[in-house]
Design an enzyme around this catalytic site. Structure first.
Site: not given
Length: 577
Positions: A296-297
């Site tokens: 993810g981020s």
């Protein structure tokens, strides 16, 4: 009557030939015995020796003492203690009345179990019970049972219990490594058993030590990079976080960026390696190394770093992100905090999916793939640890535009927590990727340059802004040291699609930001107590461990020793998922 008396009065004389025959027969028999004796003792000595050896000579194995496993400060993590095993020669076993029940009681068995083990009379050897306490073995010997014997062995004991279980692993009943360091370093720890030829009497007692056949070699001690105090701190903190957020599982790893040493590696749930009677697969999984997930981020800093390396942007470059969403091939990318435009630094601080996607689409696919490949994604980290996962990084030629865009913020790629933590050493070491080790070393690691120093420092500054008020990870800040890091809140993949209400919260960070010493990565799987964002679930656990570890290592402060004012619930920015 007189005639009868005359006959009985004289001696009976036997024929001379009869006496000579008996004497000749006796002399012949003695001659045969003498020849046979001479034959056996001069021409058939090997045969007689073999028969004698078969009855009384035995080759016994002399087990090697397994080497100890120590943490970096000398504390024992695995030691071997002497035990006994009870074995039998099925064909020789005899049980006087009532003795079988006494033997079974001592061994914690049922009499029918003993009968089952001894049923095959053709077997030369059978274990009745392995690894019994020495006092139990002595009690068995005191029964004086024919055909029942004991053998010296060793049993592994793990003082750290569940705290170090996933690092150390465990050995089997034969004292050979089955999991973890015990398996990875079997050749070093296990040593080489020796053997001796002895003479035993009919009761199995050694009456003569004949010769040494093979000299044994004890295993060598192994000192790990693990710091016992930091390991305990990480375990207790992770367990508390998993319990507080009613999560399914959790994992954490602490790295020393100077040497590449792993100072702590913990997983929840864990298990007690000293008692594995009810061990489950979930407890056994070393999630730090074997479990893969979409980062993810936490991958956005690498996308930004690549954009900086291209020379087309600077930290102040503005990225147009209005209206907070973009559509590619019927797929819409959203931002939690829509903005008209964001600087490159704000793309990380606000965790903008749209900003990261636009940066990625402005670069060649092969350049992006090359960056991910250079920082270690898609390949094992060469720890030599059993079950280490390589992750998934598909060839760039197969990427579609939407896949390139989503990979910019960590979708469509899978990594382990260990790989992710190692990748962040690039920002801590001014562009160098550090090789990792679980064995203590006293030398600074020689890293591979994969990013320019200027780009690495610029991203580190952006990561520091991400934990400040207005960023997604202010709960990661600690008193006395500057912190840089990135949050992640990712939907979990299930059967090829993203589950609506199942999240994986994570945080990866480094400190002190001015001169990084440690990288800490935390992952909390499926928090279900209300909060699910990485900034509120994983970041506090990171902060507690990072602060404690820096204090234990005596790392100089680079920030004021003033209390940190944490945001109230709902005040910090939320990263896009």
């Amino acid at each position: 009557m007189n005639a009868a008396r005359k006959v009985n009065a004289g001696p009976v004389r036997l024929p001379v030939w009869r006496a000579r025959f008996v004497m000749s027969a006796l002399l012949f028999a003695f001659a045969v015995l003498a020849v046979r004796s001479l034959y056996l003792q001069t021409l058939r000595t090997d045969f007689l020796q073999e028969k004698g050896d078969a009855r009384y000579s035995r080759v016994i194995e002399m087990p090697a003492t397994r080497g100890r496993i120590l943490e970096r400060n000398g504390g024992a993590l695995a030691v071997s203690t002497p035990v006994k095993s009870i074995w039998a020669l099925p064909g020789d076993v005899e049980f006087p009345p009532g003795q079988k029940k006494k033997l079974a009681a001592l061994l914690g068995m049922e009499p029918r179990e003993i009968d089952k083990k001894l049923a095959d009379q053709s077997r030369d050897f059978v274990y009745l019970k392995r690894q019994v306490a020495p006092e139990v073995a002595d009690a068995v010997v005191a029964l004086g049972l024919k055909g029942i014997h004991q053998q010296r062995e060793f049993r592994r004991y793990y003082p750290g219990g569940e705290v170090t279980a996933h690092v150390i692993g465990f050995t089997g009943v034969d004292d050979a490594g089955q999991e973890g360091i015990e398996l990875a370093h079997q050749a070093t720890l296990g040593g080489k058993p020796g053997s001796r030829r002895v003479i035993k009497d009919r009761l199995g007692r050694i009456v003569e030590d004949v010769e040494s056949i093979r000299a044994g070699q004890d295993g060598a001690d192994l000192t790990l990079s693990i710091d016992g105090k930091i390991q305990s701190l990480a375990f207790s903190t992770l367990k508390a976080a998993v319990d507080e957020h009613r999560a399914k599982a959790g994992a954490m790893v602490v790295l020393d960026v100077r040497t590449g040493e792993i100072l702590a590696l913990v997983n929840i749930p864990s298990f007690n390696p000293n008692n594995r009677a009810r061990l489950t697969g979930a407890q056994l999984r070393n999630r730090v190394i074997t479990d893969l997930f979409e980062p993810g981020s936490t991958l956005k800093p690498f996308t930004v770093a690549l954009a900086l390396e291209s020379g087309k942007v600077t930290p102040a470059t503005s990225v147009h992100t209005a209206p907070g969403r973009m559509t590619i091939a019927n797929y819409t990318i959203h931002d939690v905090h829509p903005a008209a435009a964001l600087s490159l630094s704000q793309v990380i601080q606000k965790s903008s999916n749209v900003g990261a996607a636009k940066l990625a689409l402005a670069m060649p696919r092969e350049a992006m793939w090359g960056m991910f490949q250079r920082v270690g994604f898609g390949a094992q980290s060469q720890l030599g640890f059993p079950g280490e996962a390589a992750g998934r990084l598909r060839p760039y030629k197969t990427w579609r535009p939407i896949e390139q865009a989503t990979m910019a913020y960590g979708h469509g790629i899978s990594v382990s927590l260990m790989q992710l933590a190692r990748a962040y050493t690039v920002f801590a070491r001014d562009g160098e990727l550090v090789p990792l080790t679980l064995v203590r070393t006293s030398t600074e690691a020689s890293g591979e340059k994969v990013l320019s120093s200027a780009s690495a420092r610029a991203v580190r500054t952006m990561l520091e802004a991400a934990v400040q008020p207005g960023g997604t990870g202010p709960r990661a800040r600690i008193m006395g040291w500057r912190v840089a890091g990135k949050t992640c809140t990712a939907h979990k993949l299930e059967n090829g699609s993203y589950a609506a209400n199942r999240y994986l919260a994570s945080f990866v960070g480094l400190a002190p930001a001015s001169a990084p010493r440690l990288v800490v990565a935390v992952m909390i799987d499926e928090p279900s107590a209300g909060e699910h964002y990485g900034g509120s679930v994983a970041a506090p656990a990171f902060a507690h461990v990072m602060q404690g570890a820096l204090r234990l290592l005596g790392v100089p402060h680079d920030a004021p020793l003033e209390p940190i004012e944490l945001p109230r619930a709902g005040e910090e920015a939320k990263e896009s998922t």
